[in-house]
Design a protein around this motif. Structure first.
Motif, short mmCIF file in Angstrom:
data_model
loop_
_atom_site.label_atom_id
_atom_site.label_comp_id
_atom_site.label_asym_id
_atom_site.label_seq_id
_atom_site.Cartn_x
_atom_site.Cartn_y
_atom_site.Cartn_z
N PHE A 6 -1.78 -47.69 -0.30
CA PHE A 6 -1.39 -46.87 0.85
C PHE A 6 -1.38 -47.70 2.13
CE2 PHE A 6 -3.17 -42.90 -1.44
CZ PHE A 6 -1.97 -42.76 -2.13
N LEU A 7 -2.36 -48.61 2.26
CA LEU A 7 -2.40 -49.48 3.43
C LEU A 7 -1.19 -50.41 3.47
CD1 LEU A 7 -3.95 -50.49 5.91
CD2 LEU A 7 -5.20 -52.04 4.40
N ALA A 8 -0.83 -50.97 2.32
CA ALA A 8 0.33 -51.85 2.25
C ALA A 8 1.61 -51.09 2.60
CB ALA A 8 0.44 -52.46 0.87
N VAL A 9 1.72 -49.85 2.13
CA VAL A 9 2.89 -49.03 2.46
C VAL A 9 2.94 -48.75 3.95
CG1 VAL A 9 3.97 -46.78 2.12
CG2 VAL A 9 3.06 -48.02 0.16
N ALA A 10 1.79 -48.42 4.55
CA ALA A 10 1.73 -48.11 5.98
C ALA A 10 2.12 -49.32 6.81
CB ALA A 10 0.34 -47.63 6.35
N VAL A 11 1.60 -50.49 6.46
CA VAL A 11 1.94 -51.71 7.21
C VAL A 11 3.42 -52.04 7.03
CG1 VAL A 11 1.49 -54.19 7.41
CG2 VAL A 11 -0.40 -52.60 7.07
N THR A 12 3.94 -51.83 5.83
CA THR A 12 5.37 -52.09 5.58
C THR A 12 6.25 -51.20 6.45
OG1 THR A 12 4.91 -52.73 3.29
CG2 THR A 12 7.16 -52.09 3.82
N LEU A 13 5.95 -49.92 6.50
CA LEU A 13 6.74 -49.00 7.31
C LEU A 13 6.62 -49.30 8.80
CD1 LEU A 13 6.09 -45.64 5.40
CD2 LEU A 13 8.08 -47.17 5.25
N ALA A 14 5.48 -49.87 9.21
CA ALA A 14 5.29 -50.21 10.62
C ALA A 14 6.07 -51.47 11.00
CB ALA A 14 3.81 -50.40 10.91
N LEU A 15 6.15 -52.44 10.09
CA LEU A 15 6.82 -53.70 10.41
C LEU A 15 8.28 -53.75 10.00
CD1 LEU A 15 4.05 -56.30 9.39
CD2 LEU A 15 4.49 -55.29 11.63
N ALA A 16 8.69 -52.87 9.10
CA ALA A 16 10.06 -52.90 8.61
C ALA A 16 11.11 -52.78 9.71
CB ALA A 16 10.26 -51.80 7.55
N PRO A 17 10.94 -51.91 10.71
CA PRO A 17 11.97 -51.84 11.77
C PRO A 17 12.17 -53.15 12.52
CG PRO A 17 10.57 -49.89 11.84
CD PRO A 17 9.93 -50.85 10.87
N LEU A 18 11.18 -54.03 12.52
CA LEU A 18 11.31 -55.31 13.20
C LEU A 18 11.91 -56.38 12.29
CD1 LEU A 18 7.81 -55.41 14.94
CD2 LEU A 18 9.98 -54.68 15.95
#
Length: 251
Positions: free
Chosen positions: A41-53
């Motif tokens: 879940f943490l990896a998914v959250a970080v991915t969704l946070a950084l993906a727009p960049l």
């Protein structure tokens, strides 16, 4: 309104492959004490946070990728993330090695204690070093530096550049060399203490052969080791975390 395209979904999954593989091996994030579901879940959250960049500049390059290319990209991104995580893990393994060496050099004995931060038993001093360093990693905000390092990794190792084993091996070797050189310097006071105290007790044993100096010396050796640990513990962790922060910024 942002339109979600198949290319964006694929790129986001590729970002997850790199970030997920890195966090599974990163100290603190990849601890055996954290349930696997929480780490995912943490990896998914970080991915969704950084993906727009990360995703928009690469969308045009991956839009027409074929199935074999996509498979190669998934494997490449996973290996790149694992390489970054292993490089960071090596620093904490070096610190754990230092704790084990300090245990033996200071006369505490090599008896392993109950596992706390890792899944395997380790000497109490090694656990004290690694657990404190892990807590300080989050307390000092270095976990944010980890996210910045992951984001900066795309400027060095772009998603279109496939995994290069030779480059990865050289980076891991450099990380191991830097971390163990640092640990050798931090461990120098304990090494000098061990050589001096054992030499003095050896001379004393020769001067007084009737007295069993070997059986008398352990409490004094341990007392000196504890005092040395007390006075150097803060500086050791300060220097270690400074070097780890520099690694995240420049590694």
């Amino acid at each position: 309104m942002t339109v979600i395209t198949p290319g964006m979904v694929l790129l986001t999954f590729l970002v997850f492959c790199r970030i997920g593989a890195c966090l599974m091996l990163m100290p603190g994030f990849g601890s055996a004490r954290i349930p696997v579901q929480v780490r995912v879940f943490l990896a998914v959250a970080v991915t969704l946070a950084l993906a727009p960049l990360i995703v928009p500049p690469l969308e045009g390059d991956i839009a027409k990728a074929t199935v074999p290319t996509v498979v190669q990209l998934i494997a490449s991104e996973t290996l790149i993330g694992a390489m970054i995580g292993v490089m960071a893990r090596i620093f904490f393994l070096a610190l754990q090695f230092m704790g084990t060496a300090v245990t033996m050099l200071s006369g505490f004995g090599g008896q392993a204690d109950s596992p706390i931060e890792e899944s395997e038993p380790a000497p109490a001093v090694a656990t004290l070093f690694t657990l404190t360093a892990t807590v300080l990693l989050f307390s000092l905000g270095l976990h944010i530096e980890v996210m910045k390092a992951l984001l900066a990794s795309y400027s060095v190792l772009s998603m279109t550049d496939l995994f290069n084993p030779q480059f990865a091996l050289s980076k891991v070797a450099d990380s191991a060399s830097d971390s163990f050189n640092l640990i050798a310097q931090l461990m120098a006071p304990f090494l000098a203490y061990s050589l001096i105290i054992n030499f003095l007790f050896g001379v004393l044993n020769k001067l007084t052969p009737i007295i069993p100096v070997y059986f008398i010396s352990p409490p004094f050796v341990m007392m000196g080791g504890i005092l040395l640990l007390y006075f150097t513990f803060k500086e050791v962790l300060t220097l270690f975390l400074s070097a780890f922060q520099m690694f995240l910024a420049n590694g």
